[in-house]
Scaffold this active site. Structure first.
Site, PDB file in Angstrom:
ATOM      1  CG  ASN A 100      -0.323   0.003   2.534  1.00 48.78           C
ATOM      2  OD1 ASN A 100       0.823  -0.397   2.671  1.00 48.78           O
ATOM      3  ND2 ASN A 100      -1.049   0.468   3.555  1.00 48.78           N
ATOM      4  CG  HIS A 185      -6.858  -5.161   6.001  1.00 46.97           C
ATOM      5  ND1 HIS A 185      -6.025  -4.256   6.625  1.00 46.97           N
ATOM      6  CD2 HIS A 185      -8.120  -4.762   6.296  1.00 46.97           C
ATOM      7  CE1 HIS A 185      -6.757  -3.365   7.277  1.00 46.97           C
ATOM      8  NE2 HIS A 185      -8.033  -3.643   7.082  1.00 46.97           N
ATOM      9  CG  ASP A 311       0.074  -3.734  10.651  1.00 42.62           C
ATOM     10  OD1 ASP A 311       0.560  -3.156   9.656  1.00 42.62           O
ATOM     11  OD2 ASP A 311      -1.139  -3.684  10.943  1.00 42.62           O
TER      12      ASP A 311
HETATM   13  O1  DOR Z   1      -3.133   0.421  11.196  1.00 43.18           O
HETATM   14  C1  DOR Z   1      -2.864   0.126  10.049  1.00 43.18           C
HETATM   15  N1  DOR Z   1      -1.977   0.845   9.332  1.00 43.18           N
HETATM   16  N2  DOR Z   1      -3.484  -0.924   9.465  1.00 43.18           N
HETATM   17  C2  DOR Z   1      -3.346  -1.205   8.164  1.00 43.18           C
HETATM   18  O2  DOR Z   1      -3.907  -2.162   7.712  1.00 43.18           O
HETATM   19  C3  DOR Z   1      -2.527  -0.324   7.296  1.00 43.18           C
HETATM   20  C4  DOR Z   1      -1.505   0.373   8.085  1.00 43.18           C
HETATM   21  C5  DOR Z   1      -0.832   1.498   7.345  1.00 43.18           C
HETATM   22  O3  DOR Z   1      -0.455   1.300   6.186  1.00 43.18           O
HETATM   23  O4  DOR Z   1      -0.634   2.563   7.928  1.00 43.18           O
END
Ligand code: DOR
Length: 436
Positions: A100, A185, A311
């Site tokens: 992303n 996700h 994460d």
């Molecule tokens: O808290 C999150 N941040 N969850 C996600 O799925 C994406 C991530 C982000 O890219 O900041």
């Protein structure tokens, strides 16, 4: 490259039930000797660097399936170089980079750029994860064959959920031709519109819109059915609910090809942490309730949840120093993952064996990487830990460009002293701070 001897260290590798005080000798990129006093004859050699490992642990290097490196597009938060330095400081020898980014990693060119940059830097290795759908739009599948050839080890729309069942079915079918895991996700966006935190008593008290557990559980249940139907390989990213744990457990009993990860924050924190509207605690999926935390710990302990993943989601103060509803979700995790989770080992939530397995062999297996291991003839990918060192997590000292963590100021016990990738130091804490 001078040879390296780690002397008198507790070597711990659950893969082959190794737990012994040994010498570990590394020549080039390979462990050539491992055993009690195996390096005594080398102590006087001036071509051998000797590290005194007395009272220290040597573990296989950690593998993270879930990091956001923010390159391309948001290099003010993190980039390939800073994320790999943060990873090495946290004991990781391999990390997987979520797609992303801006633009999204949905094409071969971006994967190639990431692989090229990381290789040129050396140290911790980076393995891209390609998007499932173009632009994370949830509609049009990416060219997974191209992405796999360029170096992707899995596919995911992380940050977004693949909600459309037809698209998810095709994703399983396409990915399974290369045995790539489809990493979901799990969030039914129709149930989380405008949500800021876990739906429950704390959300009510704070007046924030809630993200109910069922939004995760519904997707997990559907995905498991599709995985069974297509024969595809499913990996659940950042499991956060007790429902997910129960569903994964039942699916494994049925023989469905499924694996799951849990983050340090979902294992340690509940929605109560948000009572002061601290945006450092805002994360997606959200911090949940004690009963979820207990189920996640039990799931990790009994292997229902295969691995820990950070994460690692760096954000700057521009995204975090905002009214709660406007702040971005995410926390950094690479540099604190192992020390904070050792707390749970000491409390008896799960064993050290299970934690080390969940950070080494188990995640490596999911993305088909060679698992770091402590054996003669294996590549020297390992981490040196001082299990007794007590210290305070200080984000100002992070290698990451970002500082967003609710664990700032936490006293922890256990410190990464050094990380070696293929025999080369990717990180070494300076001698005055402990590396002897
Ligand atoms: O808290 C999150 N941040 N969850 C996600 O799925 C994406 C991530 C982000 O890219 O900041």
């Amino acid at each position: 490259m001078p040879a390296l001897l780690v002397r008198n260290v507790r070597a711990f590798d659950p893969q082959h039930l190794l737990d012994a005080v040994v010498d570990v000798f590394v020549e080039g990129d390979t462990i050539t000797r491992i055993g009690p006093n195996a390096g005594v004859d080398l102590l006087a050699s001036d071509r051998v660097r000797v590290i005194d490992g007395t009272n220290l642990w040597l573990l296989p290097g950690f593998v993270d399936l879930h990091a956001h490196v923010r390159e391309p597009g948001q290099e003010y938060k993190e980039d390939v170089k800073s994320s790999l330095r943060a990873a090495a400081a946290g004991g990781f020898v391999d990390i997987c980079a979520m797609p992303n980014t801006k633009p999204v990693n949905d094409t071969r060119a971006i994967t190639e750029m990431l692989v090229y940059k990381a290789r040129a830097l050396g140290g911790t290795r980076l393995h891209p994860i390609g998007a499932i759908t173009m632009g994370l739009g949830g509609k049009e599948l990416t060219e997974m064959a191209d992405q796999r050839d360029a170096g992707c080890v899995g596919v995911s729309d992380d940050g977004r959920c693949v909600v459309n069942s037809g698209v998810m079915r095709r994703a399983f079918e396409y990915a399974s031709t290369f045995d790539l895991p489809v990493i979901q996700h799990a969030e039914d966006h129709d149930l989380t519109d405008g949500a800021q935190m876990h739906e429950g008593a704390v959300a009510t008290k704070l007046g924030l819109r809630g993200w109910p557990r069922v939004a995760e559980d519904i997707i997990v249940a559907r995905d498991l059915m599709l995985a069974e139907y297509t024969g595809g390989r499913y990996h659940l990213a950042h499991a956060s609910t007790k429902g997910s744990v129960a569903l994964i457990r039942a699916a494994k009993e049925r023989g469905i090809k499924v694996s799951a990860e849990v983050t340090p924050h979902h294992l340690l924190l509940t929605h109560e942490a948000l009572l002061g509207y601290d945006t450092a605690c805002k994360v997606n999926p959200p911090l949940r309730e004690e009963s979820d935390v207990q189920a996640l710990r039990e799931g990790l302990a009994d292997g229902t949840i295969d691995c820990v993943a950070t994460d690692h989601a760096p954000h700057s103060h521009l995204e975090k120093d905002l009214p709660f509803a406007e702040a971005s979700p995410g926390m950094v995790g690479l540099e604190l993952c192992f020390p904070v989770l050792l707390e749970l080992v000491r409390q008896g939530s799960f064993s050290l064996t299970r934690l080390v397995d969940a950070m080494t062999r188990s995640p490596a297996r999911i993305v088909a990487l060679p698992p770091p291991t402590l054996r003669e003839g294996a590549r020297a990918n390992f981490v040196l830990v001082d299990p007794e060192a007590t210290w305070t997590l200080d984000p100002a000292r992070f290698e990451s460009k970002s500082r967003n963590t609710p664990f700032a100021g936490r006293q922890v016990q256990g410190r990464i002293l050094a990380t070696y990738v293929d025999g080369v130091a990717a990180f070494e804490l300076s001698p005055e701070k402990g590396l002897r």
